[in-house]
Design a protein around this motif. Structure first.
Motif, short mmCIF file in Angstrom:
data_model
loop_
_atom_site.label_atom_id
_atom_site.label_comp_id
_atom_site.label_asym_id
_atom_site.label_seq_id
_atom_site.Cartn_x
_atom_site.Cartn_y
_atom_site.Cartn_z
N THR A 295 11.70 2.78 -0.80
CA THR A 295 12.27 3.51 0.32
C THR A 295 11.21 3.66 1.41
OG1 THR A 295 11.66 5.63 -0.65
CG2 THR A 295 13.88 4.82 -1.12
N GLY A 296 11.68 3.66 2.66
CA GLY A 296 10.79 3.89 3.79
C GLY A 296 9.94 2.72 4.20
N VAL A 297 10.24 1.53 3.67
CA VAL A 297 9.46 0.32 3.98
C VAL A 297 10.40 -0.85 4.27
CG1 VAL A 297 7.44 1.02 2.64
CG2 VAL A 297 9.24 -0.29 1.53
N CYS A 298 9.83 -1.95 4.71
CA CYS A 298 10.64 -3.13 5.06
C CYS A 298 11.15 -3.88 3.83
CB CYS A 298 9.82 -4.09 5.93
SG CYS A 298 9.30 -3.35 7.50
N SER A 299 10.40 -3.86 2.73
CA SER A 299 10.87 -4.56 1.54
C SER A 299 12.04 -3.78 0.93
CB SER A 299 9.74 -4.73 0.53
OG SER A 299 9.25 -3.49 0.11
N SER A 300 12.93 -4.52 0.28
CA SER A 300 14.14 -3.91 -0.26
C SER A 300 14.18 -3.89 -1.79
CB SER A 300 15.38 -4.65 0.26
OG SER A 300 15.34 -6.01 -0.13
N ARG A 301 13.22 -4.58 -2.42
CA ARG A 301 13.25 -4.65 -3.88
C ARG A 301 11.87 -5.08 -4.39
NH1 ARG A 301 17.81 -7.60 -7.52
NH2 ARG A 301 16.51 -8.10 -9.29
N ILE A 302 11.49 -4.51 -5.52
CA ILE A 302 10.27 -4.92 -6.20
C ILE A 302 10.64 -5.23 -7.64
CG2 ILE A 302 7.93 -4.29 -6.91
CD1 ILE A 302 7.94 -2.18 -4.66
N ASP A 303 10.38 -6.46 -8.07
CA ASP A 303 10.58 -6.86 -9.45
C ASP A 303 9.21 -7.04 -10.08
OD1 ASP A 303 13.52 -7.25 -9.64
OD2 ASP A 303 13.14 -8.70 -8.05
N LEU A 304 8.99 -6.39 -11.21
CA LEU A 304 7.69 -6.53 -11.85
C LEU A 304 7.85 -6.71 -13.35
CD1 LEU A 304 6.80 -3.50 -13.20
CD2 LEU A 304 6.73 -3.00 -10.78
N LYS B 174 2.55 -11.34 -0.81
CA LYS B 174 2.13 -12.36 -1.78
C LYS B 174 0.67 -12.14 -2.17
CE LYS B 174 5.22 -16.17 -0.64
NZ LYS B 174 5.30 -17.51 -0.03
N GLY B 175 -0.14 -11.75 -1.19
CA GLY B 175 -1.55 -11.47 -1.48
C GLY B 175 -1.70 -10.29 -2.43
N ILE B 176 -0.97 -9.21 -2.18
CA ILE B 176 -1.03 -8.05 -3.06
C ILE B 176 -0.59 -8.43 -4.47
CG2 ILE B 176 0.03 -5.79 -3.55
CD1 ILE B 176 0.07 -5.42 -0.45
N CYS C 34 1.60 2.71 6.04
CA CYS C 34 1.83 1.57 6.93
C CYS C 34 2.08 2.13 8.33
CB CYS C 34 3.03 0.76 6.45
SG CYS C 34 3.36 -0.71 7.45
N GLY C 35 1.08 2.01 9.19
CA GLY C 35 1.22 2.52 10.55
C GLY C 35 1.54 4.00 10.53
N TRP C 36 2.61 4.39 11.20
CA TRP C 36 3.02 5.78 11.30
C TRP C 36 3.88 6.24 10.12
CZ3 TRP C 36 8.25 5.84 11.18
CH2 TRP C 36 8.91 4.67 11.58
N LYS C 37 4.25 5.31 9.24
CA LYS C 37 5.11 5.65 8.10
C LYS C 37 4.30 6.42 7.04
CE LYS C 37 7.81 1.42 8.60
NZ LYS C 37 8.19 0.16 7.96
N PRO C 38 4.93 7.33 6.33
CA PRO C 38 4.22 8.08 5.29
C PRO C 38 4.01 7.29 4.00
CG PRO C 38 6.49 8.80 5.40
CD PRO C 38 6.30 7.80 6.53
N THR C 39 4.48 6.05 3.96
CA THR C 39 4.35 5.21 2.77
C THR C 39 4.10 3.77 3.22
OG1 THR C 39 5.38 4.65 0.64
CG2 THR C 39 6.85 4.77 2.56
N SER C 40 4.02 2.86 2.28
CA SER C 40 3.81 1.44 2.55
C SER C 40 4.32 0.65 1.35
CB SER C 40 2.32 1.15 2.75
OG SER C 40 1.62 1.38 1.53
N CYS C 41 4.36 -0.65 1.47
CA CYS C 41 4.76 -1.47 0.31
C CYS C 41 3.77 -1.31 -0.85
CB CYS C 41 4.92 -2.93 0.72
SG CYS C 41 6.38 -3.20 1.75
N PRO C 42 2.44 -1.28 -0.59
CA PRO C 42 1.54 -1.01 -1.72
C PRO C 42 1.78 0.36 -2.36
CG PRO C 42 0.33 -1.97 0.10
CD PRO C 42 1.70 -1.66 0.62
N ASP C 43 2.03 1.39 -1.56
CA ASP C 43 2.32 2.71 -2.09
C ASP C 43 3.61 2.68 -2.91
OD1 ASP C 43 1.91 5.63 -2.27
OD2 ASP C 43 3.68 5.75 -0.97
N GLN C 44 4.61 1.97 -2.43
CA GLN C 44 5.87 1.85 -3.17
C GLN C 44 5.66 1.09 -4.47
OE1 GLN C 44 9.17 3.21 -2.32
NE2 GLN C 44 7.61 4.47 -1.31
#
Length: 85
Positions: free
Chosen positions: A8-17, A38-40, A61-71
């Motif tokens: 939530t709150g980021v551009c990516s819509s899904r994380i599969d791990l 891809k680098g992460i 991520c910028g002004w957002k309170p989260t980021s893809c790495p945080d997610q």
């Protein structure tokens, strides 16, 4: 074990791990900044999930309170709870 997370709150819509005994075997993001993610994913492969969480948690991520790495750290935290680690 495989785990799917909806960020939530980021551009990516899904994380599969995929985790194996608390170690990250693979991560795939859907959406987001393709090259950066891809680098992460490459950097955290074969890393203990708890180590990745400690490095990624709280990154903004910028002004957002989260980021893809945080997610990703949130996804890993949930996956570890499911895995029982």
């Amino acid at each position: 074990m495989t785990y799917t997370y909806s960020p939530t709150g980021v551009c990516s819509s899904r994380i599969d791990l995929e985790l194996e005994d608390g170690v990250i075997r693979s991560v795939v993001f859907t959406g987001g900044c393709n090259g950066n993610l891809k680098g992460i994913c490459s950097l955290v492969k074969d890393m203990p999930a708890k180590e990745a969480i400690s490095k990624l948690q709280g990154i903004q991520c910028g002004w957002k309170p989260t980021s893809c790495p945080d997610q990703l750290s949130k996804a890993l935290t949930e996956a570890l709870q499911v895995e029982g680690k």
